[in-house]
Design a protein around this motif. Sequence first.
Motif, short mmCIF file in Angstrom:
data_model
loop_
_atom_site.label_atom_id
_atom_site.label_comp_id
_atom_site.label_asym_id
_atom_site.label_seq_id
_atom_site.Cartn_x
_atom_site.Cartn_y
_atom_site.Cartn_z
N TRP A 14 -70.48 28.68 -5.47
CA TRP A 14 -69.42 29.67 -5.63
C TRP A 14 -69.63 30.79 -4.63
O TRP A 14 -70.74 31.34 -4.52
CB TRP A 14 -69.41 30.23 -7.05
N TRP A 43 -70.87 36.19 -11.70
CA TRP A 43 -70.07 35.18 -12.39
C TRP A 43 -69.57 35.72 -13.72
O TRP A 43 -70.34 36.20 -14.55
CB TRP A 43 -70.91 33.92 -12.62
N PRO A 95 -71.70 27.93 -11.65
CA PRO A 95 -71.96 27.31 -10.35
C PRO A 95 -73.43 26.90 -10.22
O PRO A 95 -74.32 27.51 -10.83
CB PRO A 95 -71.62 28.41 -9.34
N VAL A 101 -64.57 25.75 -9.42
CA VAL A 101 -66.00 25.51 -9.66
C VAL A 101 -66.22 24.86 -11.03
O VAL A 101 -66.93 23.86 -11.16
CB VAL A 101 -66.79 26.84 -9.56
#
Length: 244
Positions: free
Chosen positions: A204, A212, A224, A192
């Motif tokens: 993602w 994340w 992402p 990503v």
Amino acid sequence: MGTEKDIVLAFDAYGTLLSTETIAKKLAEHFGQEKAQTIAATWRKYQLEYTWRLNSMNQYEPFSIMTMRSLRHALKESRVSLDQAGIDGLMKAYDSLSTFPDVNPALEKLAQTPGITAVVFSNGTHEMVSQSVNHSPDLSPHAQVFKQIVVIEEVKKFKPAPEVYEYLAKKVGRDRTEMGDIWLVSGNPFDVVGAKAMGMKAAWVDRAGSGWADQLVEGDQGRPTVIVRGLDEVVDAVNGYTEA
């Protein structure tokens, strides 16, 4: 190939479309379930680490060879061994990996959605990935959804090298100024971040729902474009972003 107006969705194969659970089950036949889980995770870790090390050294070996060598590393680290027949059996298992549960409904929806060109985009060799796409019991019924399989053998670099994403763009008929028309769909954070660094968009796949965590690049470039819990959310997420 799609028209100029098509959005391109480039689906990563291993860890995004295809689950390595089959590999863990195969390892469990040799070493038991608990040991197999450890070996499978270590195998995947070194499989990726080897590709990054080769990129850094400006060297290349096919992903199939890296997969076998990283398996041997994982076995050695776990202080177990397999004969060549056992190793060959594990490698063959890559040809029939199962999909994640959210993959088939996602591909069914994709087949009914106009304006999107879907491709598979992988570090794997063409032989490895085409075997998986065309012969996996789960994935092969949907193989026609993908307009092509894009692999990095011609570039001789692995993700996240910039040349890999430029090669993808070329294969789907986009030039360097049109990278934003291409969406990477991946469960791998390093992929990503690599795609975003090249001006692509990225979805993602956070199946674990852990959020994340990658902090290599700060700001939007290192995150992402959208986060989904499964591939079945990708079409709506991409269309929603595009229409916003």
